[in-house]
Design an enzyme around this catalytic site. Sequence first.
Site, PDB file in Angstrom:
ATOM      1  N   HIS A   1       0.869  -1.187   0.000  1.00  0.00           N
ATOM      2  CA  HIS A   1       0.000   0.000   0.000  1.00  0.00           C
ATOM      3  C   HIS A   1       0.900   1.230   0.000  1.00  0.00           C
ATOM      4  O   HIS A   1       1.661   1.467   0.927  1.00  0.00           O
ATOM      5  CB  HIS A   1      -0.919   0.003   1.225  1.00  0.00           C
ATOM      6  CG  HIS A   1      -1.838   1.192   1.256  1.00  0.00           C
ATOM      7  ND1 HIS A   1      -3.067   1.198   0.633  1.00  0.00           N
ATOM      8  CD2 HIS A   1      -1.691   2.431   1.814  1.00  0.00           C
ATOM      9  CE1 HIS A   1      -3.645   2.377   0.815  1.00  0.00           C
ATOM     10  NE2 HIS A   1      -2.836   3.137   1.526  1.00  0.00           N
ATOM     11  N   CYS A   2       0.797   2.010  -1.066  1.00  0.00           N
ATOM     12  CA  CYS A   2       1.661   3.182  -1.225  1.00  0.00           C
ATOM     13  C   CYS A   2       0.968   4.407  -0.628  1.00  0.00           C
ATOM     14  O   CYS A   2      -0.077   4.840  -1.143  1.00  0.00           O
ATOM     15  CB  CYS A   2       1.978   3.411  -2.706  1.00  0.00           C
ATOM     16  SG  CYS A   2       3.106   4.796  -2.988  1.00  0.00           S
TER      17      CYS A   2
END
Length: 264
Positions: free
Chosen positions: A130-131
């Site tokens: 998850h960026c």
Amino acid sequence: DYFVTTVNEDRATICWGCGLRLLLPTHAPVFKCGGGLWAVHWFVFSVSYTFGIFHYILTAILAATTISTFSLSAFRCAGTPPTVLWGSYPVVGKGDLENYTFCHYCVKPKSPRAHHCRSCGTCVLDMDHHCPFIGNCIGAANHRHFIAFLFSAVFSTIYISFLSAYAGLHIWPPVKYRSLGHLNGSGRDLAIRAFKEVMLALVSSAVQLSARGLILVYLFVSSVSLQIGLSVLLWQQLCYIYEGKTYLSHLSLQGSGGDHIEEK
């Protein structure tokens, strides 16, 4: 062929951008330096008109590519696991769905290499990570767009750092060394004194930089810093793709001693 006239000092001003002393007509109450608004506009067009047009076209292409790939990565669904018919948790636990696990958050079976993201609140197929910078997960549906965004961003920062450094060298004030040629000694002490003299000369010349020069220095430092971070991330992603893994599967392998991938 030449005309000589007197000039009132009240009509002279200094451009905030380039630092040149300019003479203004009486009907010009406000002076706006068009070149000062663009840090490298004056440089690319001073080389040639063709080079300036090429610069703007290349800048537009890089900007459009970076924005489009960023948008596809940030706003596109990262990947939805396939929907399968299922009964209850014991069915999954008994192995009726091969290689499937049960997601207690979504309350449904979870396909292999799918992970539940608590930030997005859903399971993501082939989830890499998850960026937080794009506010989205990187999974099967947008991983290629994320890699394209990294390539575009790295090339853009390289181009910005090269152009800002090359333009900045043309307007950097002359570097004056006080006693660099009269340094005595040898070894480490001489190297330290020479380094201090060079740094002092650079700082003294940097104080005389115009606003445009300061903008170029900021562009160079920020682009190089961003370029280093994005290059490391891109190299890491390419290594995982070459090995056929994701970031989460790499962490799972480390946590399980490399024997198997533990689904989370």
